[in-house]
Design an enzyme around this catalytic site. Sequence first.
Site, PDB file in Angstrom:
ATOM      1  N   LYS A 308       0.837  -1.220   0.000  1.00 14.72           N
ATOM      2  CA  LYS A 308       0.000   0.000   0.000  1.00 14.72           C
ATOM      3  C   LYS A 308       0.867   1.263   0.000  1.00 14.72           C
ATOM      4  CE  LYS A 308      -4.057  -2.053   2.254  1.00 14.72           C
ATOM      5  NZ  LYS A 308      -3.519  -3.361   2.657  1.00 14.72           N
ATOM      6  N   PHE A 309       1.662   1.399  -1.050  1.00  9.37           N
ATOM      7  CA  PHE A 309       2.538   2.564  -1.169  1.00  9.37           C
ATOM      8  C   PHE A 309       1.709   3.848  -1.191  1.00  9.37           C
ATOM      9  CE2 PHE A 309       4.983  -0.905  -3.128  1.00  9.37           C
ATOM     10  CZ  PHE A 309       6.178  -0.777  -2.448  1.00  9.37           C
TER      11      PHE A 309
END
Length: 477
Positions: A308-309
């Site tokens: 989940k950058f």
Amino acid sequence: MNNFEQKLKEFSKELYYINAIKFGEYKTKIGLMTPVYCDLRVIVSYPKLMITLSELLIEKIRYIKDVDLLCGVPYTALPISTAVSIKTDIPMVMRRKEAKDYGTKKLIEGIFQPGQKCLIIEDVVTSGSSILETVKDLKGSGLICTDAVVLLNREQGGEEILKNNGINMHALLKMTQLMDILKEAGCIDDNMVLKVEKYLATTKVDKTETDKITENRLHLTFESRALKAKNKIAQKLFQIMQQKRTTLCVAADVLSTTELLNLAEQVGPNICALKTHIDILQDFHQNLIGPLQEISQRHNFILFEDRKFADIGKTVEYQYSKGIYQISCWAPLVTVHSLMGRGALDAIKGSKGLVDRGVFLLAEASADGNLINENYIATTLKIAEEYSELVAGIVCQNPLFLHNPGFIQLCPGVQIDNRVDDLGQKYNSPDTVVLEKGADIAVVGRGITKASDPVTASELYRKLLWEAYEKRLARHN
């Protein structure tokens, strides 16, 4: 004849008297020539007739379950929808044909929550394309659309096209019925009735005109969708799903490398992807990566790091390709928030590592009380289309992007015993997540990892999810 039928007959004659029904040679929106044209925009100048129309539509609406919102197809149906909303006290939303380039820049105006059911209101249906365009934007904002109430069905193929796209049409009048009423009232003669009937019998909508709108991913096999995917990892995933008859992704939220490798070996034959949180491993070492890749290749599933950058581009580049995890070198799939804009995707695209890579953009979350709203969802879908060669799919809880079959919908939070845990994680059953939520891939975590026998549990989830997918296809074929 009951009161409704009598009221409908009188209303039909009034349409003729106010010149809303015209006879001659006219061109429809989709380019078909027609001897009868319905210009229902003039109704706004006849308030009593508008009230009658709203009352007739309400009679249809009362048989449709669980309507939370109304939306009139722009623009003729907007005042009709408003009249119905006022009389029923059902809230209304409005769809813009184009998003504003100022202010909130919304396509859908009004107060609503993703997951609410929105009933479409339209004046005339020929191909159904205007309804499908409206449905596309409403679903893009997280709303559920299954029904449309219309004044007139021109009987030229629109009802079937809508049905094939999951929309049930409820019409007050069919064109042949309207002609019969006008003939009985002496408004038209037998020759005109025959002319219209012949026209309807010989002039149907060319389905190719609506294919772009009507190609609903929920109706298509994974095999056919693989050909439509632009991202190579999405293509490979579709192929794995079809070959192994699985839509199961296991969330490997374990704390040791031994647990991770054992789990991958146990569930590998039943999954299309293994989702990791590599940074929660308490004993991570690069020596883990080789064996993990070997297991994924042997059992034919995709390694999927749920990172989940969500940072500026340069930081994402380092998080993805540097540090102790070097995710870009072993995980073909990662997750990205669109919160920070396009920079994160550019960083993923340009970083060193595996040649073939894909991203799941997060549009909705399964955590209770999350702050994601319709603007975030709509913008995420727009960014996904811009980066279609990099984006493999969307993480969401509702059937979004129906007309983009090359994308994969990933839906987390799946358990046979659907409930909410003590930290706000909401769960859906396999049938619910596939048939109602639109999931292509379902993520199962504790339902398998905490099971006494993960092998048997993964076999059961694979079976139930695949059966739900086959039910989904059977509904539309």
